[in-house]
Design a protein around this motif. Structure first.
Motif, PDB file in Angstrom:
ATOM      1  N   VAL A  96     -10.997 -25.716 -12.689  1.00 20.08           N
ATOM      2  CA  VAL A  96     -10.467 -26.079 -11.366  1.00 20.08           C
ATOM      3  C   VAL A  96     -11.289 -25.411 -10.269  1.00 20.08           C
ATOM      4  O   VAL A  96     -11.597 -26.023  -9.238  1.00 20.08           O
ATOM      5  CB  VAL A  96      -8.983 -25.692 -11.246  1.00 20.08           C
ATOM      6  N   SER A  97     -11.669 -24.156 -10.466  1.00 13.31           N
ATOM      7  CA  SER A  97     -12.448 -23.432  -9.469  1.00 13.31           C
ATOM      8  C   SER A  97     -13.810 -24.086  -9.261  1.00 13.31           C
ATOM      9  O   SER A  97     -14.253 -24.289  -8.121  1.00 13.31           O
ATOM     10  CB  SER A  97     -12.617 -21.977  -9.912  1.00 13.31           C
ATOM     11  N   GLU A  98     -14.493 -24.421 -10.366  1.00 13.98           N
ATOM     12  CA  GLU A  98     -15.807 -25.065 -10.258  1.00 13.98           C
ATOM     13  C   GLU A  98     -15.680 -26.446  -9.612  1.00 13.98           C
ATOM     14  O   GLU A  98     -16.500 -26.833  -8.779  1.00 13.98           O
ATOM     15  CB  GLU A  98     -16.445 -25.193 -11.650  1.00 13.98           C
ATOM     16  N   PHE A  99     -14.635 -27.187  -9.975  1.00 13.49           N
ATOM     17  CA  PHE A  99     -14.449 -28.528  -9.428  1.00 13.49           C
ATOM     18  C   PHE A  99     -14.114 -28.458  -7.937  1.00 13.49           C
ATOM     19  O   PHE A  99     -14.535 -29.318  -7.158  1.00 13.49           O
ATOM     20  CB  PHE A  99     -13.347 -29.255 -10.194  1.00 13.49           C
ATOM     21  N   SER A 100     -13.383 -27.430  -7.543  1.00 14.37           N
ATOM     22  CA  SER A 100     -13.084 -27.224  -6.133  1.00 14.37           C
ATOM     23  C   SER A 100     -14.365 -27.032  -5.339  1.00 14.37           C
ATOM     24  O   SER A 100     -14.541 -27.599  -4.244  1.00 14.37           O
ATOM     25  CB  SER A 100     -12.166 -26.009  -5.963  1.00 14.37           C
ATOM     26  N   GLY A 101     -15.285 -26.224  -5.873  1.00  9.57           N
ATOM     27  CA  GLY A 101     -16.569 -26.021  -5.213  1.00  9.57           C
ATOM     28  C   GLY A 101     -17.362 -27.312  -5.125  1.00  9.57           C
ATOM     29  O   GLY A 101     -17.975 -27.612  -4.091  1.00  9.57           O
ATOM     30  N   SER A 147      -7.434 -31.246 -21.771  1.00 15.69           N
ATOM     31  CA  SER A 147      -8.411 -31.696 -20.790  1.00 15.69           C
ATOM     32  C   SER A 147      -7.758 -31.788 -19.425  1.00 15.69           C
ATOM     33  O   SER A 147      -6.529 -31.843 -19.319  1.00 15.69           O
ATOM     34  CB  SER A 147      -9.006 -33.055 -21.177  1.00 15.69           C
ATOM     35  N   LEU A 148      -8.590 -31.801 -18.405  1.00 15.08           N
ATOM     36  CA  LEU A 148      -8.108 -31.966 -17.041  1.00 15.08           C
ATOM     37  C   LEU A 148      -8.524 -33.330 -16.522  1.00 15.08           C
ATOM     38  O   LEU A 148      -9.677 -33.730 -16.681  1.00 15.08           O
ATOM     39  CB  LEU A 148      -8.691 -30.879 -16.132  1.00 15.08           C
ATOM     40  N   ASP A 149      -7.600 -34.033 -15.905  1.00 18.13           N
ATOM     41  CA  ASP A 149      -7.915 -35.298 -15.249  1.00 18.13           C
ATOM     42  C   ASP A 149      -8.431 -34.957 -13.852  1.00 18.13           C
ATOM     43  O   ASP A 149      -7.672 -34.873 -12.892  1.00 18.13           O
ATOM     44  CB  ASP A 149      -6.649 -36.170 -15.182  1.00 18.13           C
ATOM     45  N   LEU A 150      -9.743 -34.744 -13.752  1.00 14.12           N
ATOM     46  CA  LEU A 150     -10.327 -34.281 -12.504  1.00 14.12           C
ATOM     47  C   LEU A 150     -10.206 -35.322 -11.393  1.00 14.12           C
ATOM     48  O   LEU A 150     -10.025 -34.976 -10.222  1.00 14.12           O
ATOM     49  CB  LEU A 150     -11.788 -33.889 -12.723  1.00 14.12           C
ATOM     50  N   ALA A 151     -10.303 -36.600 -11.742  1.00 20.82           N
ATOM     51  CA  ALA A 151     -10.147 -37.653 -10.738  1.00 20.82           C
ATOM     52  C   ALA A 151      -8.739 -37.625 -10.143  1.00 20.82           C
ATOM     53  O   ALA A 151      -8.554 -37.791  -8.931  1.00 20.82           O
ATOM     54  CB  ALA A 151     -10.436 -39.014 -11.357  1.00 20.82           C
ATOM     55  N   ARG A 152      -7.766 -37.368 -11.000  1.00 18.85           N
ATOM     56  CA  ARG A 152      -6.392 -37.293 -10.514  1.00 18.85           C
ATOM     57  C   ARG A 152      -6.190 -36.064  -9.638  1.00 18.85           C
ATOM     58  O   ARG A 152      -5.494 -36.119  -8.611  1.00 18.85           O
ATOM     59  CB  ARG A 152      -5.429 -37.255 -11.705  1.00 18.85           C
TER      60      ARG A 152
END
Length: 358
Positions: A96-101, A147-152
């Motif tokens: 989540v932290s990396e995706f936030s960046g 897994s994380l649904d990053l698009a969601r």
């Protein structure tokens, strides 16, 4: 500050492969900022340095690094439940932290493309790195049927607005503290390979170089703006953001003590080492840093972390909300008081030490 995610049992993880991140006070957040201010930044004081770092980013030294090898092709059923759950929690938060960046840098790049091409390309390449990290972590979660649904997440998470000045302070610190976290774990596991229970840790050396490079870019941005380091307000803000980041780190590390134990690390010692190294690094960018050698610094920080664990326990009990609130009040007051006292400790004047050998 952040709170831990719930730790589901192994059976629940298998039956629920899509992880749903609870957004709490300690969970990594998504940010947005004032793109108009970013477009109008005068970079002349650090333009040469930024162009040099852009060339380094274009080279992309790690483009072939984040490739899963045969070491990942095995089952992880042999891991005990505590190690497994602590590691999944670590992977989730890190992803989540990396995706936030990635989201922040991508939006900055898109918004600046026509008005500040230099910064736009730098942010585009930083977003590339963050996306690569997030994807690699998400694949690691897949090894544990998670897994994380990053698009969601992009559509459902709340975005917090930070003025650009705050973004520069906080991203610089998050990248530098990330560097020290990764490199300390990597060097420890080099000496103690018996604790390297998953191949992801072998990638931390190159991973932390991305973090360090990103931090250097934000250092150049900070030093390009004299108002961020050359006045009394900047000294107050520097201390505030250092204390905020360090407090968040201490609270989170103690919540994840089981994870660090599984790596053969003492959580408290790891926390102190990361804070010391990050504070020393920050002195190269900030006008003032914290005096972490003060005898009250780490004892008060650890008291805050212990109170946070008690807050977490209260949140998980079955008492009525009013009772929980009353139970939490003295703990919250204690955390606030200790952090306030830490802020009042006489800081170290980094500008006065600049250019000296330490």
């Amino acid at each position: 500050m952040v709170n831990t995610l719930s730790k589901p049992a192994k059976e629940e993880l298998k039956s629920n492969p899509q992880a749903l991140i609870q957004e709490t006070i300690l969970t990594p957040r998504f940010y947005t900022t004032d793109f108009e201010v970013a477009a109008n930044l005068d970079l002349s004081l650090q333009e040469t340095a930024l162009k040099a770092m852009l060339e380094e980013m274009r080279t992309d030294y790690n483009r072939h690094h984040f490739v899963r090898d045969e070491a990942f092709e095995q089952t992880w059923e042999h891991l005990d439940e505590q190690t497994r759950n602590c590691f999944i929690d670590y992977l989730e938060r890190s992803c989540v932290s990396e995706f936030s960046g990635f989201l922040l840098f991508k939006e900055l790049s898109r918004s600046l493309k026509q008005r500040n091409p230099l910064l736009a390309e730098i942010f585009h390449l930083m977003a590339r790195d963050e996306a690569r990290h997030a994807g690699f972590l998400n694949k690691a979660m897949g090894d544990f049927n998670r897994s994380l649904d990053l698009a969601r997440l992009t559509k459902t998470r709340t975005y917090t607005f930070f003025p650009l000045e705050w973004v520069i302070y906080t991203v610089y610190l998050s990248e530098k503290i990330g560097y020290w976290r990764y490199i300390i774990i990597y060097r420890h596991l080099e000496k103690h390979p018996e604790h390297q229970f998953y191949p992801l840790f072998r990638y931390f050396e190159s991973w932390c170089q991305d973090e360090n490079r990103h931090g250097d870019i934000f250092k150049a941005l900070l030093r390009s703006q004299p108002k961020l380091w050359n006045n009394w307000k900047a000294r107050l803000w520097s201390r505030f953001f250092l204390l905020s980041v360090f407090a968040t780190h201490s609270l989170t590390v103690q919540e994840r003590a089981g994870f660090y134990h599984s790596l053969g690390l003492d959580a408290t010692e790891f926390d102190e080492q990361v804070i010391r190294q990050t504070n020393e690094t920050a002195a190269r960018a900030f006008p003032a840093v914290l005096n972490v050698d003060h005898p009250e610094f780490f004892p008060r920080m650890q008291r805050c972390a212990k109170r946070n664990l008690k807050l977490k326990a209260i949140s998980e009990n079955n008492f009525p909300k009013v009772v929980k609130f009353l139970q939490k009040l003295p703990l919250l007051g204690g955390i606030f008081w200790d952090l306030f006292r830490l802020y009042l400790i006489k800081p170290i004047d980094a500008e006065a030490l600049r250019g000296t050998v330490r």
